[in-house]
Design an enzyme around this catalytic site. Structure first.
Site, short mmCIF file in Angstrom:
data_model
loop_
_atom_site.label_atom_id
_atom_site.label_comp_id
_atom_site.label_asym_id
_atom_site.label_seq_id
_atom_site.Cartn_x
_atom_site.Cartn_y
_atom_site.Cartn_z
N GLU A 13 -0.65 11.26 4.86
CA GLU A 13 -1.94 11.80 4.88
C GLU A 13 -1.91 13.06 5.84
O GLU A 13 -2.29 14.05 4.98
CB GLU A 13 -2.88 10.90 5.59
CG GLU A 13 -3.19 9.42 4.93
CD GLU A 13 -4.22 9.61 3.75
OE1 GLU A 13 -4.19 10.80 3.20
OE2 GLU A 13 -4.45 8.62 3.00
N GLU A 33 -13.65 11.27 -3.81
CA GLU A 33 -14.68 10.96 -3.01
C GLU A 33 -14.80 11.24 -1.51
O GLU A 33 -15.85 11.94 -0.94
CB GLU A 33 -14.47 9.18 -2.81
CG GLU A 33 -14.52 8.59 -4.04
CD GLU A 33 -13.29 8.47 -4.94
OE1 GLU A 33 -12.24 9.31 -4.47
OE2 GLU A 33 -13.20 7.72 -5.91
N ARG A 34 -13.58 11.65 -0.89
CA ARG A 34 -13.38 12.22 0.59
C ARG A 34 -14.15 13.53 0.61
O ARG A 34 -14.88 13.92 1.43
CB ARG A 34 -12.18 12.28 0.74
CG ARG A 34 -11.94 12.56 2.19
CD ARG A 34 -10.29 12.28 2.79
NE ARG A 34 -10.07 10.85 2.63
CZ ARG A 34 -8.79 10.32 1.96
NH1 ARG A 34 -8.01 11.06 1.59
NH2 ARG A 34 -8.50 9.04 1.87
N ASP A 45 -0.28 5.20 0.95
CA ASP A 45 -0.30 6.18 1.88
C ASP A 45 -0.48 5.69 3.25
O ASP A 45 -1.38 4.77 3.57
CB ASP A 45 -1.68 6.94 1.45
CG ASP A 45 -1.56 7.78 0.32
OD1 ASP A 45 -0.62 8.59 0.28
OD2 ASP A 45 -2.40 7.81 -0.72
N GLY A 68 -10.08 7.66 -1.22
CA GLY A 68 -10.01 8.43 -2.45
C GLY A 68 -10.09 9.64 -2.17
O GLY A 68 -11.21 10.19 -1.61
N GLY A 69 -9.30 10.75 -2.66
CA GLY A 69 -9.41 12.23 -2.07
C GLY A 69 -10.61 12.71 -2.81
O GLY A 69 -11.03 13.32 -2.01
N ASP A 118 0.84 -1.17 -0.06
CA ASP A 118 0.14 0.10 0.08
C ASP A 118 0.81 1.22 0.04
O ASP A 118 1.81 0.96 0.29
CB ASP A 118 -0.79 0.07 1.35
CG ASP A 118 -1.75 1.39 1.41
OD1 ASP A 118 -2.16 1.67 0.32
OD2 ASP A 118 -1.56 1.92 2.70
N HIS A 169 -9.72 18.75 -6.47
CA HIS A 169 -8.72 17.47 -6.40
C HIS A 169 -7.51 17.36 -7.08
O HIS A 169 -6.36 16.85 -6.78
CB HIS A 169 -9.67 16.24 -6.65
CG HIS A 169 -8.80 14.67 -6.31
ND1 HIS A 169 -8.50 13.98 -7.22
CD2 HIS A 169 -8.37 14.26 -5.20
CE1 HIS A 169 -7.95 12.83 -6.69
NE2 HIS A 169 -7.86 13.18 -5.54
#
Ligand code: XBP
Ligand code: MG
Length: 263
Positions: A19, A56-57, A12, A53-54, A10, A83
């Site tokens: 983050e 989506e966030r 992040d 997901g940025g 992974d 974004h």
């Protein structure tokens, strides 16, 4: 762990603590650049991390903002604009080397190369963000070190959906028990587990206390041999970070058939 097996990273929170001081800061700069009064403090961002997901966030957060556009199309367009700006600012930020690799990450990568263990990336972040971070730390040809790289754009559904991991396995041509995933968060670990992949959780700052189910092992990071559950095998040098032999020992505890002679 032999050459037919793979370590799936992974990004992040796992490869680097990106983050709080990376994506969050870049989002706030993007809000400002786009003339928006919104700001995400550390605590709020931690809450928002349950949405992966940025973009989506951001769309999720807009639901609580009275000054966000009302029409869904306008809202989507604004989220995409912010974004994209955030990703550009994030690349600037990590491109200065501000965010180091987490301890033990580099050593495990080197060990994988030395032992012929393939590596993959399975992340829900954007490809440009992965590139900016890895380029700084591993150099311009960083991608050659990975047999497969699956990013947010490559899948329809982000973690905890298993899609990123399923695609990674398919592209490597291996089954889930021939891989091990390294994750930092509950949604990431859930994505790997849903794909049937054993997962090692190196908890990141936002997930130090979060319940994480079904992990092969969970601990504070590859850099330390303390604080892991299950405990690390004994007999190794206490100064050594968690390595392939430790991962193999954890695998052997739960699934002896996945280890040893299969190499
Ligand atoms: C974590 C994420 C990402 C990042 C922001 O990804 O959920 O959305 O927070 O990246 P990982 P984007 O799977 O690597 O832990 O803005 O590019 O989505
Ligand atoms: Mg993560």
């Amino acid at each position: 762990m032999g050459a037919r097996k793979a370590v799936l990273w992974d990004v992040d929170g796992t490869i680097a603590e990106t983050e709080r001081d990376g994506h969050r800061v870049a989002f706030n700069r993007a809000f400002e650049a786009c003339g928006l009064p919104w700001r995400w403090d550390e605590a709020l961002y931690g809450d928002l991390l349950h949405i992966t997901g940025g973009c989506e966030r951001l769309l999720h957060d807009m639901q609580t903002r009275p000054d966000a556009p009302v029409l869904p199309t306008a809202r989507d367009a604004l989220a995409r604009t912010v974004h994209a700006k955030k990703n550009a600012l994030y690349a600037d930020l990590v491109g200065t080397g501000l965010i180091p690799l987490r301890g033990g990450v580099s050593k495990l990568m080197v060990q994988c190369h030395a032992r012929g263990v393939r590596m993959g990336i399975a992340t829900t972040t954007s490809r440009s963000n992965v590139d900016a971070l890895m380029r700084w730390h591993l150099g311009a040809s960083w991608a050659q070190q990975f047999s497969v790289i699956v990013c947010g754009e490559d899948v329809e559904r982000k973690k905890p959906d298993p899609a990123a991991y399923v695609q990674t396995l398919q592209r490597l041509g291996i089954g889930p028990l021939e891989a091990v995933a390294i994750e930092d968060s509950p949604p990431g670990a859930a994505g790997a587990r849903a794909a049937g992949i054993p997962v090692i959780v190196t908890r990141s700052a936002y997930f130090e206390q979060s319940p994480i189910e079904g992990a092969l092992a969970a601990g504070p990071g590859l850099h330390t041999r303390r604080g892991w559950w299950p405990a690390l095998r004994t007999g190794a040098d206490e100064r050594e970070p968690v390595g392939l032999d430790d991962i193999e020992a954890w695998r052997a505890e739960v699934n002896p058939a996945a280890c040893g002679t299969a190499e």
